[in-house]
Design a protein around this motif. Structure first.
Motif, PDB file in Angstrom:
ATOM      1  N   ARG A   4     -95.185 -42.294  96.312  1.00 12.56           N
ATOM      2  CA  ARG A   4     -96.267 -41.364  96.327  1.00 12.56           C
ATOM      3  C   ARG A   4     -95.981 -40.560  95.115  1.00 12.56           C
ATOM      4  O   ARG A   4     -96.727 -39.890  94.145  1.00 12.56           O
ATOM      5  CB  ARG A   4     -96.558 -40.768  97.349  1.00 12.56           C
ATOM      6  N   GLU A  14     -94.426 -39.814 102.400  1.00 11.29           N
ATOM      7  CA  GLU A  14     -94.714 -38.984 102.138  1.00 11.29           C
ATOM      8  C   GLU A  14     -93.878 -38.424 101.462  1.00 11.29           C
ATOM      9  O   GLU A  14     -94.254 -37.474 101.158  1.00 11.29           O
ATOM     10  CB  GLU A  14     -94.573 -38.243 103.780  1.00 11.29           C
ATOM     11  N   GLU A  38    -101.813 -32.976  99.944  1.00 14.17           N
ATOM     12  CA  GLU A  38    -101.717 -34.015  98.941  1.00 14.17           C
ATOM     13  C   GLU A  38    -102.127 -33.455  97.875  1.00 14.17           C
ATOM     14  O   GLU A  38    -102.507 -34.001  96.951  1.00 14.17           O
ATOM     15  CB  GLU A  38    -103.104 -34.815  99.435  1.00 14.17           C
ATOM     16  N   ARG A  58     -91.273 -42.449 107.745  1.00 11.19           N
ATOM     17  CA  ARG A  58     -92.152 -41.745 107.473  1.00 11.19           C
ATOM     18  C   ARG A  58     -91.361 -40.759 106.077  1.00 11.19           C
ATOM     19  O   ARG A  58     -92.271 -40.332 105.353  1.00 11.19           O
ATOM     20  CB  ARG A  58     -91.913 -41.053 108.961  1.00 11.19           C
ATOM     21  N   MET A 112     -97.429 -33.479 108.080  1.00 13.32           N
ATOM     22  CA  MET A 112     -97.866 -34.285 106.421  1.00 13.32           C
ATOM     23  C   MET A 112     -97.775 -33.613 105.348  1.00 13.32           C
ATOM     24  O   MET A 112     -98.751 -32.413 105.738  1.00 13.32           O
ATOM     25  CB  MET A 112     -98.888 -35.502 106.593  1.00 13.32           C
TER      26      MET A 112
END
Length: 609
Positions: free
Chosen positions: A254, A227, A4, A223, A1
């Motif tokens: 996001r 992401e 962030e 996914r 991932m």
């Protein structure tokens, strides 16, 4: 991932203060690795490779032609509606697997049939290759801006472009590969071929095949869409129902969605962009979109990255020089150094006009400025040419070509002496290449460097000649202005001030290559001698003018068989490197005549101690 840390990145809407393509560049630059690409058939159009559906149409047309050989329209009729024709003439639905099984049942025949659509034809290696857009994407991957590529195409153009820059991508084209794949965050780049690879019988092309994705592929797709930010290019959203549903089903994004559209904007695409508040980039081809993106993120790099130092540039060049996979990196190093010089060669930085009272000071300032601007390039050329085996000669040559064009952009009005100095960077580069070639015993390189690129000297009747003529230091640098330029600052007078200044100011780039001052001086003398021979190889008295320099001095010329003239006269045979490389038209008598002309010129004009 992915990290962030970039979640706060906000795309600037179309119609705002910043154009959509610029907004995309700002987002990609500030969040490296956060954006995935979704590529459709539009990116491969310029390559000449057919789309998946185009291949299906063509093969169905061929099957129809051989099935009904007496009907000249059979192929066109079937290709117009392949699914309808297939359903009417076969017992099973049209699918990639069934189609290939019918048209080419054996692996070898299937490979040959598909190669026709995807591989270059013999003798045409440049056909069906990666486009400028594919190569720009490879640069984005190389710099770490992009790490995931979704594609509906089953050609291998993206993979080939990545391999050209030394990147081996992780490619996922079958659902069973997903379980064993390296995590996306740990792979330099992952290419996910949603419709399979062209050599894969599991490929999806028809409307029914595009209705759903296998479960493993669906989960991986969801996914990525969750992401990563997304840049869409060349995808119409017309036929790929499973992909459309996947994008529709993505919860609040996001990261922003950028959608590049060239031509018709389908209802499905319009719905997806509206749903996700996408920034639409309209009217750009795939090549324009991605090459522009590379240019913009590189421009942002220059704002945030300290300029590369001379020593770091030389270290990078040494690493790239022997590695064929880093040839683009080497090219960029040299090209960027030239760009820095060109960027400073403006009237604001290097004036071409001054009054009679100030021109001398302006001349000195320009000469010092051009020399300082050229520092990185000269070290790259000295090191590169000396250690090269000829593989990168075109790179060194391109540097001179770009610098020689500086006088083509001279503004008016100008002072003659200041305008001529615009050729100083090209002269410095040519001298450095020439001396490095002499030191490395690669004098055949001079047969190119001294003849190309051609340029028309003013008042020469538009005759175009090579650097041996128009970069003559006596034409570029006025003697009275160069006396005070001597690096030692002793203010002395020199018989050949231009020659002396060039030899002294260019000593530094050769320090690590040739530690002996005597050997360096000998190489400079030999280069001046050879370029002067080339300059004398003309029937025009106006152009027959040597690079009269310190090699004319008795100590360098010599009175016995050890002098330069005698040494070169002994070397002059049919196998002399310059002749074999094409200098003097490859004709020994012309070279001998040029040597005689140079000797005669020295006897009449050359000054001695």
């Amino acid at each position: 991932m992915e990290s962030e840390s970039a979640i706060g990145t906000v795309a600037i809407p179309a119609g705002g203060l910043i154009e959509p393509a610029m907004a995309m560049a700002l987002n990609v630059h500030s969040s490296p690795g956060v954006y995935a690409l979704l590529l459709g058939a539009g990116i491969s159009i310029a390559s000449g490779v057919k789309t998946g559906w185009g291949v299906v149409q063509d093969i169905v047309g061929k099957v129809a032609a051989v099935r009904d050989p007496d009907n000249p329209d059979a192929r066109a009729e079937a290709a117009a509606d392949p699914e309808k024709w297939w359903e009417a003439n076969t017992s099973e639905p049209l699918g990639y697997s069934a189609l290939l099984a019918a048209a080419a049942p054996m692996p070898a025949s299937r490979q040959a049939m598909l190669a026709e659509y995807f591989e270059p034809e013999e003798g045409q290696e440049d056909s069906k290759g990666p486009t400028a857009g594919h190569r720009a994407i490879a640069q984005l991957v190389k710099r770490g801006s992009v790490r995931v590529i979704l594609t509906t195409n089953f050609d291998r153009l993206t993979e080939r472009a990545l391999q050209e820059v030394g990147i081996s991508p992780q490619v996922v084209s079958r659902p069973e590969q997903i379980k064993g794949m390296k995590p996306l965050a740990h792979s330099q780049v992952t290419v996910i071929k949603l419709h399979g690879d062209y050599a894969d019988l599991e490929q999806r092309n028809t409307v029914d095949e595009l209705e759903t994705y296998p479960e493993e592929l669906q989960q991986l797709l969801e996914r990525v869409l969750d992401e990563y930010g997304l840049i869409v290019c060349g995808w119409s959203a017309d036929w790929d129902k499973a992909l459309v549903r996947a994008v529709q089903g993505t919860r609040s994004r996001r990261y922003p969605l950028f959608w590049s559209q060239y031509g018709r904007f389908s209802d499905a695409a319009r719905g997806l962009t509206a749903q996700h508040g996408a920034v639409v980039i309209d009217g750009m081809s795939a090549d324009e979109l991605f090459t522009g993106l590379v240019s913009r993120v590189e421009a942002l790099d220059r704002l945030t990255t300290a300029p590369i130092t001379r020593d770091v540039a030389v270290v990078q060049l040494k690493r790239a020089l022997p590695d064929p996979l880093r040839r683009i990196e080497l090219f960029d190093l040299v090209d960027q150094a030239v760009t820095q010089i060109v960027g400073r060669s403006t009237p604001e930085h290097r004036p071409v006009f001054a009054t009679s009272a100030t021109w001398a000071d302006t001349f000195g300032s320009n000469v010092r400025g051009y020399r300082a601007d050229s520092e990185i390039l000269l070290h790259l050329l000295a090191t590169g040419v000396f250690h090269d085996d000829g593989t990168h000669d075109h790179v060194w040559q391109r540097a001179v070509e770009r610098l020689a064009r500086l006088r083509d952009t001279s503004p008016s009005p100008f002072n003659e002496y200041l305008e001529k100095v615009r050729h100083l960077p090209a002269l410095l580069a040519t001298w450095t290449i020439g001396v490095a070639a002499v030191l490395n015993r690669r004098e055949e390189l001079l047969a190119t460097v001294l003849y190309h690129p051609e340029w028309a000297l003013p008042n020469s009747g538009h005759a175009r000649l090579g650097p041996a003529w128009y970069l003559n230091p006596n034409r570029v640098l006025i003697a009275d202005g160069i006396h005070d330029m001597h690096p030692s600052g002793n203010g002395g007078r020199f018989l050949y001030p231009q020659s002396n200044w060039l030899k002294e100011t260019l000593r530094e780039p050769f320090r690590l290559i040739e530690t002996s001052d005597a050997a360096y001086s000998e190489a400079c003398n030999r280069f001046e001698f050879l370029v002067s021979m080339v300059a004398m190889d003309t029937d025009s008295e106006f152009f027959a003018y040597p690079w009269s320099g310190e090699f004319f001095l008795s100590s360098a010329w010599g009175h016995d068989n050890n002098g330069l003239a005698s040494v070169i006269a002994e070397e002059l045979t049919e196998t002399w490197p310059l002749l074999r490389a094409g200098a003097f038209g490859g004709q020994l008598p012309r070279a001998q005549k040029a040597l005689s002309a140079l000797t005669e010129w020295r006897s009449q004009h050359g000054r001695r101690w």
